[in-house]
Design an enzyme around this catalytic site. Structure first.
Site, PDB file in Angstrom:
ATOM      1  CG  ASP A   1      -0.355   0.033   2.655  1.00 33.64           C
ATOM      2  OD1 ASP A   1       1.012  -0.143   2.535  1.00 33.64           O
ATOM      3  OD2 ASP A   1      -1.052   0.104   3.551  1.00 33.64           O
ATOM      4  CB  SER A   2       4.439   1.572  -0.489  1.00 38.53           C
ATOM      5  OG  SER A   2       4.683   0.536  -1.247  1.00 38.53           O
TER       6      SER A   2
ATOM      7  CG  ASP B   1       0.431  -4.211   2.174  1.00 41.29           C
ATOM      8  OD1 ASP B   1       0.479  -5.012   3.176  1.00 41.29           O
ATOM      9  OD2 ASP B   1       1.353  -3.192   1.920  1.00 41.29           O
TER      10      ASP B   1
ATOM     11  CE  LYS C   1       3.442  -5.908   3.826  1.00 36.68           C
ATOM     12  NZ  LYS C   1       3.048  -4.649   4.607  1.00 36.68           N
TER      13      LYS C   1
ATOM     14  CD  GLU D   1       1.086  -1.466   8.075  1.00 32.20           C
ATOM     15  OE1 GLU D   1       0.779  -0.563   8.833  1.00 32.20           O
ATOM     16  OE2 GLU D   1       1.506  -1.069   6.889  1.00 32.20           O
TER      17      GLU D   1
ATOM     18  CD  GLU E   1       8.319   0.000   7.076  1.00 35.12           C
ATOM     19  OE1 GLU E   1       7.235  -0.993   6.871  1.00 35.12           O
ATOM     20  OE2 GLU E   1       8.354   0.940   6.665  1.00 35.12           O
TER      21      GLU E   1
HETATM   22  O1  KIV Z   1       3.843  -0.947   1.552  1.00 37.12           O
HETATM   23  C1  KIV Z   1       4.826  -1.426   1.125  1.00 37.12           C
HETATM   24  O2  KIV Z   1       5.592  -1.283   0.548  1.00 37.12           O
HETATM   25  C2  KIV Z   1       5.166  -2.378   2.405  1.00 37.12           C
HETATM   26  C3  KIV Z   1       6.762  -2.597   2.399  1.00 37.12           C
HETATM   27  C4  KIV Z   1       7.715  -1.346   2.908  1.00 37.12           C
HETATM   28  C5  KIV Z   1       7.113  -3.888   3.421  1.00 37.12           C
HETATM   29  O3  KIV Z   1       4.661  -2.603   3.402  1.00 37.12           O
END
Ligand code: KIV
Length: 273
Positions: free
Chosen positions: A41-42, A80, A110, A112, A180
């Site tokens: 989600d970056s 994510d 994924k 968090e 992270e």
């Molecule tokens: O969203 C993302 O790119 C991430 C990585 C930095 C692990 O969660």
């Protein structure tokens, strides 16, 4: 050839994961032979231009992950779950995770955190056949509550909470955990204690694998290099220079040339005149 979860978990070499957000990103990552692709989600920061990951929606993630999958059909793809899509109860989380798997062809999702609520979600998803990658340390979706985008796990309480969180995620069924922005020695201890692989970003060399945001490693944005990343190319500068060269050619009428143009017969043109 796509690697299975047991193969990823027993890799003799450190695992390599990169982020991807579109078809060319997926294609390049697969051709480079990475072990896993993360549709992170970056996306919100590096592609959509938000200043955090919070505004990213499930629809955004599905749209981009489908494109990545078309570029990388044979690479293990993790997607994510964005902020708010697994925080309103186990059933909502299950429904949203199923949508991601069904609509994108993802191999895993994924999420968090390691609160009791998140652990319950991880347990439910994994028991229902949805592989989950956990994520502890700095968690960008809730960074405001963590005091901003800063290193985590430096004091007694923070280090203990990060270690316990990672262990609890493994017990809940996570097949791997992202670490992270935590001190390298804490990441090493967590990696020794967990039986599932840790994947580090800003967590030192002793994790079982590493992940980088592709835009950081490719240098798509100019400016200072981030401490947690290494720039392997300067694509941002190359893109700006290429576009500027094109603009100069257009203004000087040096592009297009005769080689770029299509021809027609004289008599057809004469009739028009
Ligand atoms: O969203 C993302 O790119 C991430 C990585 C930095 C692990 O969660």
């Amino acid at each position: 050839m796509k690697r299975s979860i047991p193969e990823l978990q027993h890799s003799a070499q450190p695992l390599v994961m990169v982020t991807a957000y579109d078809y060319p990103g997926g294609k390049h990552a697969q051709a480079a032979g990475v072990d896993l692709i993360l549709v992170g989600d970056s996306l919100g920061n590096v592609v959509l231009g938000y200043d955090s990951t919070a505004p990213v929606t499930l629809g955004d993630m599905i749209h981009h992950a489908r494109a990545v999958r078309r570029g990388a059909p044979d690479t293990f793809m993790v997607v994510d779950l964005p902020f708010g899509t697994y925080h309103t109860g186990v059933q909502d989380a299950m429904r949203n995770a199923v949508r991601v798997i069904q609509e994108t062809g993802a191999d895993a999702i994924k999420m968090e955190g390691s609160s009791p609520e998140i652990l319950q979600v991880v347990q439910t998803l994994t028991r229902n056949g949805i592989p989950v990658m956990g994520h502890v340390g700095l968690m960008p979706q809730t960074a405001t509550a963590q005091g901003g985008l800063r290193v985590q796990g430096k004091d007694d309480a923070g280090a203990r909470a990060t270690l316990d969180g990672a262990l609890a995620l493994e017990s809940a069924g996570a097949f791997s955990v992202v670490l992270e922005a935590i001190p390298a020695r804490l990441a090493r201890l967590i990696s020794e204690r967990l039986t599932v692989p840790t994947i580090g970003i800003g967590a030192g060399v002793n994790c079982d694998g590493q992940v980088l945001v592709t835009h950081d490693l490719l240098g798509i944005y100019e400016g200072e290099e981030k401490k947690i990343a290494k720039r392997y190319a300067e694509l941002g500068r190359a893109a700006r220079e290429a576009i500027a060269a094109y603009a100069a050619d257009v203004r000087a009428r040096e592009f297009p040339t005769r080689d770029n143009a299509f021809v027609m017969k004289d008599d057809v043109l004469d009739k028009l005149y």
